[in-house]
Structure formats: structure tokens, C-alpha cells
Design an enzyme around this catalytic site. Sequence first.
Site, PDB file in Angstrom:
ATOM      1  N   ASN A 173      -5.564  -6.092  -3.982  1.00 30.94           N
ATOM      2  CA  ASN A 173      -6.078  -5.127  -4.924  1.00 30.94           C
ATOM      3  C   ASN A 173      -6.410  -4.693  -6.261  1.00 30.94           C
ATOM      4  O   ASN A 173      -7.466  -4.061  -6.324  1.00 30.94           O
ATOM      5  CB  ASN A 173      -5.393  -3.727  -4.314  1.00 30.94           C
ATOM      6  CG  ASN A 173      -3.754  -3.240  -4.921  1.00 30.94           C
ATOM      7  OD1 ASN A 173      -2.616  -4.488  -4.498  1.00 30.94           O
ATOM      8  ND2 ASN A 173      -3.575  -2.456  -5.138  1.00 30.94           N
ATOM      9  N   CYS A 352       2.163   3.664 -14.185  1.00 29.01           N
ATOM     10  CA  CYS A 352       1.693   4.848 -14.637  1.00 29.01           C
ATOM     11  C   CYS A 352       3.242   4.921 -15.600  1.00 29.01           C
ATOM     12  O   CYS A 352       4.042   4.297 -15.198  1.00 29.01           O
ATOM     13  CB  CYS A 352       2.108   6.620 -13.624  1.00 29.01           C
ATOM     14  SG  CYS A 352       0.157   6.300 -12.906  1.00 29.01           S
TER      15      CYS A 352
END
Length: 758
Positions: A173, A352
Site C-alpha cells: 500500500n 505516526c
Amino acid sequence: MKQAPVSPQTKPAASYLDIYLDNNATTPVLPVAAAAAMQCMQQQFGNPSSSHTTGIKAKATLEHARSLARRVTGAGDGRILFTSGATEGIQSSVVSALLALREQGKGGPATLLLFGATEHKAVPESLKHWNSVLQLNATIKAIPVDQNGQLDFAFIRQHAPAAGLICTMAANNETGIKQQLTELENCIRAANPAVYWLVDCVQALGKMSLKLADTTIDYAPFSGHKLYAPKGIGFLYVRASAPYQPFITGGGQEGGLRSGTENLPGIAALGAVLAELQRTDSKIFQPEQTLWDYRADLVAALRYVFPQLLLNSEQPYIVPTTVNFSVPGFYSKDIMDLFDAAGIRISSGSACSSKVPSSFVLDAMGLAAWRSQGAIRLSFGPAMTAMECADACNAIRALKSVVNKHCLVVTDATPTLEIHANGLVQLKHEDSCSYLLIDAASSQALVIDPVAALVNRIINIVQGRQLQLLAILETHQHPEQQPEQQSAALLLRQALNFNQDDCDEFGWPTGTEQLNLANLQLSRLATPGHCAHAISIILRRQQKAIAAFVGDVILPGGIGRTDLADGNATVLQHSIRKLAEQVEPDTLLLSSHDYAQRFATTLQLARQESELFDKVLAGQAAANWQQQLNAQTALLQQASHYYCGLVEVAVTDASRLLDKTELAGVLQQQPALQVVDVREPHEQTAGPLQQHLPAVTEVLAVPLSKLCDALISGQLTPGRPLLLVCRSGNRSLLACKVLRRFGFATVYNLNGGMAMLV
């Protein structure tokens, strides 16, 4: 210094299209899919489990979509069951395989669960979770990949014989890298014919040819919203001979394999997409060669803006619809903010983090850290049109003038010295701060406390603005603890051919007591204690100390540590008290580290925010506070990176969060309200805020890098109410917190930022 007012009559009109290039995250819903969902909700709304005519029609819609899924994926006699999406498909597959292993008496550390090191996090997290919940207690191992993202076949051959489940993916992805499934299958089955094999096919649908029945793949999850269907719908392929335990039980829907009333509108929409996908004359889905042409055009546009761009994945290892790239000197957030301001939606594909995020996929591929930290993912779908590609390329190419103007890349163009290229600029990398003092009129500048990660950015500013450097200064030195800090100043001097022979160890010109920059005077003061070699640099205007660069002697919210080899608490206390005699209570104190994202402090604030600092400044004996400082420093040593001191975090907030619907009313009710754009200069140029605001007569541009400059210059005054705006509302909220600390009583934040206005 204020930006020129923009009247409503001359306010620029919205001039950019919303260019969406993040299709690997999610896709828009095709009109034919939306129409199918609407028709299902309004006309074929029956429950497929009902036996009356309305239910029979609903059942027919469901089974038609299942038949299409079977044909598109080449499922043969494999089972196709509808799910809520890929995550459910992955979870139910993992649970089924692990339960089967447990029933076979397999488990414990000798049994391996293998997954590709670049898999979507849903896979390893599912393995960890269910391995623990089901108490299989197997050993979970990541299969390494090479620099092209290809799985290590030697590792598979070595470990597959002991594996109970192997999880791989058809296409990644983040990078678009595809695995050679036939070769991979041969490798796996030669090593272990009986091992269960899960292949994440989410990014493969519509981009790769799939003939699942011709393989020994046991489980293959798919997600609708990755291919123009709505969110909340997906399907799972299960090989006929593979074990499957229902993950959700109840009414027995999906042949008892997945209970719960089916999401018929979602299934109908997905069916419409699959029907279009299997057509040989589709006017929606493009031929593969066309997709490669689109990719080439997009890469050419990117290289036009960023000539040094490097692709992180490339042919023949990829599907055509993903471009993953990095640009030297840029973090992913820099490019994302720039593109988003211009209406171009891309993503970083990065994990993150409170620090600079990095891509675990590129890390697994062994690429350099700067490429991982600067990785950008641009992804389009197989239904992209020629016009959409042209619009995207034009929007990207238009950014060249922006990056040149703001010295994001160095060019031969004459520099444009706007407001942001003057005064104090605070640059940050993670917790470290570097400073530039620039006088645009004379094109002179000073650099203070350069950080290695910011050297390229500083070079671009100096060369792009054709600045003459008066000095490259450091406030302190840690020869053993921070070698990168030492090399940063040296690297900068070498890159800029700056003569360092006539400077002392801090870069201060020998025989010079005062440095002058326009109407500013800089003097130094020895302030050891945190380390043996340290100075503070005091900045004065008309004999008043307006700021001081204090290194790690004083931190925003804390005090420098003294337990280093050359630290001394008593000496540090003497230095702090001596510094306090040279500055005012409201003099801005600028540190080389900012752990709490406070940007700066003052003596007055430091006393309020740190009991420890108050004791130091009050002259209490070191015995009364050094033990407390050392104990708190010991906790910091457990952190993942080096800390130079203690910070006590206080909770502050904006005076009020404003929603988009309130904006016009508040601006009308409070004519004195100053709108402040805190985005960085290149974002402000790429996407002006004015075009999205109602009847605003003035927008003040104060990037976060110029926030401290706005405080010392009086550009922001505590008595005036402020409305802070950024792209997402996060940076503006941070600025609100900083300004509230400095006595600004009324500071509003636009909830959701500009993203809610466009």
C-alpha cells in the site's frame, strides 16, 4: 511588520482544483456504484434472508455481486463471503488458521507465524493479538525484504518448514511493490506444502491479474473502498480446502460463515464496480499501459519541481498506480503541507510519531533514514482519466515557483525577499532548535546553534537569499554526548565556504566584543554549568535586551541538567543568576532544545512554571534542589534519545474553538479580531487563506518559524483578540498555547483549520 491588507473586492478567487492523489488510502465512490447503492436503498431494500418477493430480489442482488467477485478474482470453487472490509477479512483468516493449528496440537515457540516485514500493520497486529488470546504462544517472525521490497526466499526456505501460517501481500500500500506470487508460491510449497497462506490482495484488485483458484492461496481479503466502492464493505476469498471458523455468529447469514444482516447497499455498490472492472470495453477503467503513461507524466511533473527527487520503488517491481519518492533536504511533512496548501492531496505513508515520522516499509527495505523520513506516497486509481492526470500534473508543476521563491530548492533565480526572510527565524528538528537572524535590507545574517538535520535547509536559505553570513555561532558544546551538534557548524561552514580561522570555539569572531546586525547588537556572556564550555548570546535593540539565546542553560519549562561529565550545579546556578542580571523579566529566552513545544520562555514564566528554577534563581543552596534535578534527569535517561534537561509540562489551551459555521458571525461581531495564518510561507503562497474567508479585511502571516520574531517585534500584541488558522487546526492550537503562556487573553483557534473551509 504586517502583511498588506486584502480587501474583499480584491480578494483572490479560488484558483485551484482539488487534486486527489491518495487513492491507496481510499477512493471516491464511482457514480455507477453510488447509483447502485441508492437504488438498493430505495427500491431493493429487502432483507436477503426474507422469503418474500422483496427479499428474493435483495438476495439476487447479493448473489450477483458474489458471482462477479468470483469471476474477477478467479475464485473457482473457493468461498466468497462479504465482510466489512480487509481488516475483518484478515482477522477472521488469522483466527481460522490459528484455531486449526491449535486443534492439530501445534503451538508453542517451535511453531512459527511468518509475515512480510512490509505488510500492512493489520497483519502483524492481528497475529500478535490472536496468538495471545488463543494462547497458541507461537513465535512470530518477520520475513525480511531486499531494497526492492522483494521477500527473502532464502529466509522462507529456512523457516517455512516450522511455520503454521505465512502472511504476505500481493501489492504494498505504501510503495506499490508487488510480489511475484507464482515464484513465491513455489518457494513456500516446496518448503512446506501444508502451511496456511494468507495473501493481502487489497491493493491488487483492479491493478493485477488474479486467478486465485489456480494458486494454493488459502485466504485473500479485499476491501471495497480501495476500488471506488463505499467504506464498510469488502469480501474474503477462502480456498475450498482451507479451514474456516466463523468470526461472527448469529443468524447464519453468508451460509453460516459470517452472520449479521448483510450490508446490501454496499454489496450492490461493490457489485457495480466489479461489473465495470470485468468489462473488456470499460470506459471507466484504463488499460495497464495507460496507467503506466499516467505514472510517467506524474513523475516528470514531480521532477520538474524537485530535480533531485529519488524514487523509492520502481519498475519492474511495482504496480503502475503508486509513486513513492523522497527529496533530499525535505521531510515528508514539508512536502505534504506544501501540496495540501495547493489543493493536492497526497500522503506520507509514515508511522505516526512525536518525532520525525519514518516509513517502516522503507526502513525494512534498508533505505537511508532521510528517504524513510521524507517518503511521500502519490497514488491514483485505475479509473483516472486523461484530464484528471493533466490537471494533477499542471497543479504539481505550478509549485515550482513556490519552492523557488521560498528557497526550498536553490535556483539561479533572483530571490524574492518577502516578510519571512527578515528578522528572527526559528527552525526545528524534533526537539532541537536552530536560529537565523536576517536583515533583508543589507542581506546580512547570523546562524545560531545549527542542527545537523537542518543544515541543508539553512544552506538553501543563505544561498537562495544570497545572504552574507557574519557568523555561525554555537552556545555550547558536548564533545562526547552530541558529536552531531559539533559537526553541524563545521559542515555549514564548509558548505558555505565560511572562513572559521578568525573565530573562537563558539564561532565568535576573535577580537570582537559585539556583533551588529542592522539596529540589533549581540553580545556574549559565559554561562557554564550545564557543560563546561557554554555562552549565552544576548540580543539588544536600543540598549534593551529583547532576546537571549541561552543554549541549554534554561529550557522552556525547565532547567539544563548538570549530571554530565562536565556539568556543575553550583556553576549553573551562578550562570543563571548572572544571566538574570543582564536581561529583563520579559526578555525572550531562546533555547537550543524545546521538549514541550513552547518555543521560548522568559525569566518571569520560568519562575512560574518550574519550582526548581525558582529555587535556583532565588539563590537557594544547590543542596536544596540538585538532588531533585538529578532524580528527574534519571527518568529522562530512559528516553529513546538524548535530553539536555528537565521540562515540566503545563496544560494550556485556546480561549475558544471556532467551528466553520461560527466564523462569519464572530468576525462580524468582533471587528478588532485579527486573523493570523500560522502556516509556513510556502504553504501561504501555495494556498492563500484569504480566498476561503468571509469579508476579511486583513490576514496577518505569522508562520510558526516566525512566532518568536512576532513576539519580540511587537507584531502580535496581547491586547488584541486573535483567531489562529493553519491547515488542520493542530499547529494553530499549538500557537494558541504558546501565546496564552505569554499573556494573550483572547486567542481563538479555527477547529479543523483550513481543511474545513475548502
